[in-house]
Every structure is written in C-alpha cells, then in structure tokens.
Design an enzyme around this catalytic site. Structure first.
Site, short mmCIF file in Angstrom:
data_model
loop_
_atom_site.label_atom_id
_atom_site.label_comp_id
_atom_site.label_asym_id
_atom_site.label_seq_id
_atom_site.Cartn_x
_atom_site.Cartn_y
_atom_site.Cartn_z
N VAL A 146 0.85 -1.19 0.00
CA VAL A 146 0.00 0.00 0.00
C VAL A 146 0.88 1.24 0.00
O VAL A 146 1.74 1.40 0.87
CB VAL A 146 -0.94 -0.01 1.23
CG1 VAL A 146 -1.76 1.28 1.27
CG2 VAL A 146 -1.84 -1.23 1.21
N LYS A 147 0.66 2.09 -1.01
CA LYS A 147 1.43 3.35 -1.10
C LYS A 147 0.67 4.47 -0.41
O LYS A 147 -0.50 4.72 -0.72
CB LYS A 147 1.68 3.72 -2.56
CG LYS A 147 2.72 2.85 -3.24
CD LYS A 147 2.83 3.18 -4.71
CE LYS A 147 3.63 4.43 -4.96
NZ LYS A 147 3.75 4.69 -6.43
N ILE A 148 1.36 5.13 0.50
CA ILE A 148 0.77 6.22 1.27
C ILE A 148 1.65 7.46 1.06
O ILE A 148 2.87 7.36 1.20
CB ILE A 148 0.77 5.88 2.78
CG1 ILE A 148 0.05 4.56 3.05
CG2 ILE A 148 0.25 7.03 3.63
CD1 ILE A 148 -1.42 4.64 3.30
#
Ligand code: E4P
Length: 215
Positions: free
Chosen positions: A83-85
C-alpha cells in the site's frame, strides 16, 4: 539492486517479467489513468502475472481514516500488495496503523531525508524518494537517495529504499552504486539498459562471418 516496473500496462509487465528484468510492479493514480480500464481489473491482472513479487497500489484519500480504509481494502486483494501512502502528516498516522496490522506500506512522494526518517519510524517497509522529479526542480535527486541510504545505514534502519521517478540508465547505475534496495522505472529505461548498438553490431558481424565458414 532490484528493478521494478513503474507501469500498469499488462503487455509491458509481461514483456519485462518474461525477460527476468523485473521483480515487482509499482503504480500510482496517474499511471493507472493511462490504461483506460477499471483499477480493480488492472490490479487483478497485475497480481496474476506478478505472483512472486510485490505490486504497489496507492491510496487516494488525504485523511488518515480514509487512507486506512483504502489501505486495508487494497491489502485484502492479494498477499503481495504494498500500500502506497503519501509522505504527508495524515499519511504517517495511516502508516502507523496499517503497519501495526501487518500490512506492507510504502511511503511515497518523498522529497526530503526527514520525511524518510519519519516514514521509517512510523513503520513503513519502503520509502520512495522521487529522484527524477527533484532533478526537474533543479535539485539533485540522486543526492537525496544517497542521504537516505547513509542515514538508514548509520541508524540501522531496515526500511527499504525504493528510488522512484527514475528517468534514465545513469540514474540506475548511480542508485545501484550507492546501495539503494530497489529502483522503479518505466519500460523505456529498461529498454535503454538492455539495448546497446555495439552489441547488436557485433552479433550481426559474427553472423556475417559465419556465412564464410565452409558448410
Ligand atoms: C513511483 O511509483 C512513482 O509514483 C513514480 O516513479 C513517479 O514517476 P514520475 O515522476 O516519472 O511520474
């Protein structure tokens, strides 16, 4: 150094995966928008090809609760989803929660070493300095990657550095030299790395000479 493909194009992913060139795929909302297909369908197709490597997908929300909700939903789609945040204060809150739940998180859009330190402390598995975009604004993106490498080594931080926004083969060579863990790049850069006109000419010369060998 591992090479990841920064693309959501299925043909490109198949091409570079079958060459053994890539061991992961990264996407962002802009990359997804180029494919003119539903996000869910694209992600599903990518995870079917990239069975033995990470697939990075970015959240869209800008508040921590929204990012956490999206991050959980993305992580459920496949065990290899990262997951890219984005590296904003709300993002750090989301990273802390998601990482504590065992979700693999990459903090992206990193423009400073201090953002990378905070991301690592929050529990990120990866940090993504935007090398090419720093060059675009007259700074030196490679210097940022080198600073983060030096700091992480000095501090014993195990968060992986994934250099993003890689634009050309010299970026790749320098990133590998400094010990960055991963570089993600468009297919064009991998093509440039894989092709050398001198090699091509030499191979053609060998074939031409082979015609002179008595049969
Ligand atoms: C990584 O996944 C980034 O989103 C990406 O490398 C950005 O690259 P760009 O600056 O070429 O758009």
């Amino acid at each position: 150094m591992k090479i990841f493909l920064d693309s959501a194009n299925i043909n490109d992913i198949k091409k570079f995966y079958s060459m053994g060139a890539i061991s992961g795929v990264t996407t962002n909302p802009s990359i997804i928008s180029r494919e003119n297909r539903k996000f869910e369908d694209i992600l599903n197709d990518i995870t079917l090809i990239m069975v033995d490597g990470p697939v990075f997908a970015e959240v869209l929300a800008l508040d921590a609760d929204g990012m956490i909700e999206e991050g959980r939903a993305l992580a459920k789609k496949s065990p290899n989803i990262v997951v890219k945040i984005p590296a904003i204060p709300e993002g750090l809150k989301a990273v802390k929660t998601l990482a504590a739940e065992g979700i693999t998180v990459c903090v992206t859009v990193v423009y400073s070493a201090t953002q990378a330190i905070l991301a690592a402390n929050a529990g990120a598995s990866y940090v993504a300095p935007f090398v090419g975009r720093l060059d675009d604004i007259g700074e030196n993106g490679l210097n940022l990657a080198a600073d983060i490498r030096e700091i992480f080594d000095a501090q014993g931080i195990t968060t992986k550095i994934i250099a993003a926004s890689v634009r050309h083969p010299v970026h790749v060579t320098e990133l590998a030299r400094m010990g960055v863990d991963v570089a993600t790049m468009p297919g064009k850069v991998i093509d440039q790395m894989a092709t050398n006109p001198n090699t091509q000419r030499a191979v053609e010369g060998f074939l031409k000479d082979w015609e002179k060998v008595p049969k």
